[in-house]
Scaffold this motif. Structure first.
Motif, PDB file in Angstrom:
ATOM      1  N   GLN A 144       0.830  -1.206   0.000  1.00  0.00           N
ATOM      2  CA  GLN A 144       0.000   0.000   0.000  1.00  0.00           C
ATOM      3  C   GLN A 144       0.861   1.252   0.000  1.00  0.00           C
ATOM      4  N   MET A 145       1.972   1.185   0.764  1.00  0.00           N
ATOM      5  CA  MET A 145       2.896   2.332   0.782  1.00  0.00           C
ATOM      6  C   MET A 145       3.454   2.574  -0.613  1.00  0.00           C
ATOM      7  N   LEU A 146       3.827   1.492  -1.288  1.00  0.00           N
ATOM      8  CA  LEU A 146       4.409   1.640  -2.623  1.00  0.00           C
ATOM      9  C   LEU A 146       3.363   2.172  -3.600  1.00  0.00           C
ATOM     10  N   ALA A 147       2.123   1.706  -3.451  1.00  0.00           N
ATOM     11  CA  ALA A 147       1.065   2.184  -4.352  1.00  0.00           C
ATOM     12  C   ALA A 147       0.860   3.685  -4.180  1.00  0.00           C
ATOM     13  N   VAL A 148       0.873   4.153  -2.927  1.00  0.00           N
ATOM     14  CA  VAL A 148       0.719   5.587  -2.672  1.00  0.00           C
ATOM     15  C   VAL A 148       1.962   6.331  -3.151  1.00  0.00           C
ATOM     16  N   GLY A 149       3.127   5.735  -2.906  1.00  0.00           N
ATOM     17  CA  GLY A 149       4.381   6.349  -3.328  1.00  0.00           C
ATOM     18  C   GLY A 149       4.429   6.537  -4.832  1.00  0.00           C
ATOM     19  N   ARG A 150       3.978   5.518  -5.527  1.00  0.00           N
ATOM     20  CA  ARG A 150       3.953   5.553  -6.973  1.00  0.00           C
ATOM     21  C   ARG A 150       3.061   6.701  -7.465  1.00  0.00           C
ATOM     22  N   ALA A 151       1.902   6.825  -6.816  1.00  0.00           N
ATOM     23  CA  ALA A 151       0.981   7.895  -7.202  1.00  0.00           C
ATOM     24  C   ALA A 151       1.620   9.264  -6.971  1.00  0.00           C
ATOM     25  N   LEU A 152       2.359   9.390  -5.864  1.00  0.00           N
ATOM     26  CA  LEU A 152       3.000  10.664  -5.542  1.00  0.00           C
ATOM     27  C   LEU A 152       4.046  11.045  -6.573  1.00  0.00           C
ATOM     28  N   VAL A 153       4.749  10.029  -7.089  1.00  0.00           N
ATOM     29  CA  VAL A 153       5.795  10.310  -8.073  1.00  0.00           C
ATOM     30  C   VAL A 153       5.187  10.611  -9.446  1.00  0.00           C
ATOM     31  N   SER A 154       4.035   9.997  -9.737  1.00  0.00           N
ATOM     32  CA  SER A 154       3.472  10.168 -11.077  1.00  0.00           C
ATOM     33  C   SER A 154       2.791  11.521 -11.235  1.00  0.00           C
ATOM     34  N   ALA A 155       2.097  11.973 -10.212  1.00  0.00           N
ATOM     35  CA  ALA A 155       1.352  13.225 -10.324  1.00  0.00           C
ATOM     36  C   ALA A 155       0.929  13.638  -8.942  1.00  0.00           C
ATOM     37  N   ARG A 156       0.815  14.948  -8.705  1.00  0.00           N
ATOM     38  CA  ARG A 156       0.453  15.254  -7.347  1.00  0.00           C
ATOM     39  C   ARG A 156      -0.484  16.438  -7.153  1.00  0.00           C
ATOM     40  N   ARG A 157      -1.268  16.746  -8.152  1.00  0.00           N
ATOM     41  CA  ARG A 157      -2.277  17.779  -7.896  1.00  0.00           C
ATOM     42  C   ARG A 157      -3.478  17.163  -7.192  1.00  0.00           C
ATOM     43  N   LEU A 158      -3.921  16.015  -7.737  1.00  0.00           N
ATOM     44  CA  LEU A 158      -5.061  15.324  -7.138  1.00  0.00           C
ATOM     45  C   LEU A 158      -4.726  13.848  -7.063  1.00  0.00           C
ATOM     46  N   MET A 159      -4.965  13.237  -5.905  1.00  0.00           N
ATOM     47  CA  MET A 159      -4.751  11.806  -5.774  1.00  0.00           C
ATOM     48  C   MET A 159      -6.094  11.129  -5.553  1.00  0.00           C
ATOM     49  N   LEU A 160      -6.393  10.142  -6.407  1.00  0.00           N
ATOM     50  CA  LEU A 160      -7.608   9.354  -6.253  1.00  0.00           C
ATOM     51  C   LEU A 160      -7.221   8.069  -5.541  1.00  0.00           C
ATOM     52  N   LEU A 161      -7.861   7.786  -4.420  1.00  0.00           N
ATOM     53  CA  LEU A 161      -7.483   6.614  -3.626  1.00  0.00           C
ATOM     54  C   LEU A 161      -8.654   5.655  -3.535  1.00  0.00           C
ATOM     55  N   ASP A 162      -8.424   4.424  -3.982  1.00  0.00           N
ATOM     56  CA  ASP A 162      -9.489   3.427  -3.940  1.00  0.00           C
ATOM     57  C   ASP A 162      -9.251   2.452  -2.794  1.00  0.00           C
ATOM     58  N   GLU A 163     -10.029   2.580  -1.738  1.00  0.00           N
ATOM     59  CA  GLU A 163      -9.958   1.687  -0.582  1.00  0.00           C
ATOM     60  C   GLU A 163      -8.551   1.522  -0.011  1.00  0.00           C
TER      61      GLU A 163
END
Lengths: 237, 311
Positions: A144-163
């Motif tokens: 889960q940490m890596l999934a969030v980390g990946r999202a942070l590196v890819s884009a960071r204006r808006l993060m959509l989080l699914d469960e």
């Protein structure tokens, strides 16, 4: 207004999953959508990240841009919307570092990428220890940490989080949500969908309740937490 | 012993062609979950492009329009032919993807298979229509006397063919393992659906994959033309099918697997033909392959992949 969704309708094989829902997310907010399994929460996020075709009459804008004119990869690389999908969907055959590098694929600012990677390792120090390990060998929390980390590196204006809470022990879940709060304080707007309504409403400032493809309630988190219907249906009475 | 070693040398050459073509099948299957049944014909097109490029270069240098240093003229023509033809054939492969397969993304598997067969037929028949039925003979770019080493006949052709093939395979291996583009290909092989969420365009990676596979097929076509100088529009059909089988034996998306299986097929064929009537060659080769697949249904080293087919 950062994200505006109007009359969003989606069907899977002619079965309506979303019946024209409308909601908004302001810059800097944490907003949650709660609802039961099958209510259409994941569908909502997939439609925003353009992973699903939407029906006629749907209007979605992000930062004033027409979201529907962007393909899925450009929503990430040009608009700055990241999506942590249901089940995390890491590339189990790639290492932790490769997963993060892939998330930076479309970026052309090596210094910015480096800074964001450092930031990820600052928030999730356990990932740094596992940098060369295949993502498939990580524990659920680390994934889960890596999934969030990946999202942070890819884009960071808006993060959509699914469960984000799915499959995590309570203690670990709390630390993931704390990390997400930190990410939000640094300027990333968050839209989260959750079955764990209590966790989500404590995390978010505002919430929407989704029931069989319709938004039935909205309000500030305190109001929803105190709402008798929400209490009965989603908070265990 | 000398007889045995001779067969090994022959098998290495034959295996080189299968391996180079198998890589194209395997990469496309790995990255896009798609059997590109036109790939054998893309190999044929590559051989013809190589024929025209090399003949053209030789003609230009013969009339003095292109001055190539004497002594290494043919070597230089070979290198230039490889580079130019690989580039041109990668464009052919990308067009196949763009026109034939992209509109079918998300369509049932059978549609893509039929499309592949159709594209193959179109390539064969348009070759026939444009160039006529006469066969072309590929210029001899690697002449040279046969060398006898311990009773084994080795020609400079064989050495160059095997060396260039191994070099290209190693290059592809490095590309897939070390570059960010290769990383994106491996990611797509694992979970095709989620790749756009990383900001990576599936279309770009699909084009890249087809381009790489077709470039290698062009190299195979040129080397094949050097070894067996007669080209005809249907040369890619049976050869392509065999390379396809090698790709399956090698394992989905595996560069190493496709390479090894290509050489294995070359060895089986050459050794069967050496000891048994050569009419038995394909029968026995494919029987052995079937036995291998019975015990290893996913081939030697298939890339792992996620079972989730939608987001």
């Amino acid at each position: 207004m950062l994200l505006s969704v109007e009359n969003l309708a989606v069907s899977y094989d002619r079965i309506k999953a979303l019946h024209g829902i409308s909601f908004e997310v302001e810059e800097g907010e944490i907003v949650c959508i709660i609802g039961a399994n099958g209510a259409g929460k994941s569908t909502t996020l997939r439609a925003i990240s353009r992973m699903l075709p939407v029906e006629k009459g749907t209007r979605m804008t992000f930062g004033g841009q027409d979201l529907l004119s962007y393909p899925a990869d450009k929503v990430v690389s040009e608009l700055g919307v990241s999506h942590v999908p249901e089940g995390r969907r890491l590339f189990a055959n790639l290492t932790v570092m490769e997963n993060l590098k892939l998330a930076a694929f479309a970026r052309t600012d090596p210094r910015g990428i480096e800074r964001d990677m450092e930031r990820v390792f600052g928030i999730f120090s356990r990932l740094k220890e596992r940098i060369g390990q295949k993502a498939g060998t990580l524990s659920g929390g680390e994934q889960q940490m890596l999934a969030v980390g990946r999202a942070l590196v890819s884009a960071r204006r808006l993060m959509l989080l699914d469960e984000p809470s799915m499959g995590l022990a309570p203690l670990l879940m709390r630390s993931v949500f704390e990390a997400l709060e930190g990410i939000n304080r640094e300027g990333t707007t968050i839209l989260v969908v959750e079955q764990n309504a209590r966790m989500a409403l404590h995390f978010a400032q505002r919430g929407y309740v989704l029931e069989s493809g319709n938004l039935v309630l909205e309000g500030r988190s305190e109001e929803l937490l105190a709402n008798p219907e929400v209490k009965a249906a989603y908070l265990g009475g | 012993m000398a007889f045995f070693m001779q067969q090994v040398v022959n098998a290495l050459q034959r295996g080189s062609f299968y391996a180079l073509i198998a890589l194209g099948y395997s990469m496309v299957y790995g990255v896009l979950m798609l059997f590109n049944f036109a790939h054998g014909d893309v190999f044929m097109v590559g051989a013809y492009i190589g024929f025209f490029v090399s003949s053209g270069l030789l003609a230009l240098s013969a009339v003095g329009f292109l001055s190539l240093p004497t002594g290494v003229t043919l070597a230089l023509v070979l290198v230039l032919t490889l580079i130019i033809s690989m580039l041109l054939n990668s464009v052919v492969g990308m067009l196949v993807e763009r026109i034939g397969y992209r509109p079918l993304r998300g369509a049932p598997r059978a549609s893509a298979a039929i499309t592949g067969l159709m594209i193959g037929i179109i390539l064969e028949t348009s070759n026939l229509a444009l160039l006529g039925a006469q066969r072309r003979s590929f210029p001899d770019l690697i002449p040279g006397e046969t060398i006898h080493v311990l009773g084994v006949n080795i020609t400079p052709k064989k050495i160059v063919i095997v060396a260039v093939s191994l070099l290209l395979m190693f290059g592809l291996h490095l590309f897939v393992r070390r570059t960010k583009w290769g990383m994106a290909m491996r990611a797509m092989a694992y979970d095709y659906v989620v790749v756009p969420l990383m900001g990576v365009s599936i279309n770009t990676i699909a084009l890249l994959t087809f381009g790489l596979g077709s470039a290698l097929a062009a190299a195979a076509g040129i080397l094949y033309g050097v070894a067996y100088p007669v080209l005809d529009p249907y040369m890619g059909v049976l050869f392509g099918w065999k390379a396809f089988v090698a790709a399956i034996v090698g394992g989905r998306g595996s560069v190493l697997g496709a390479g090894l299986a290509g050489f294995l097929l070359g060895f089986i064929e050459i050794f069967v033909a050496a000891f048994l009537p050569s009419t038995m060659r394909d029968l026995i080769a494919f029987s052995i392959i079937l036995v291998i697949l019975t015990f290893r249904p996913h081939g030697f080293f298939g890339e792992p992949y996620s079972a989730q087919l939608r987001l």
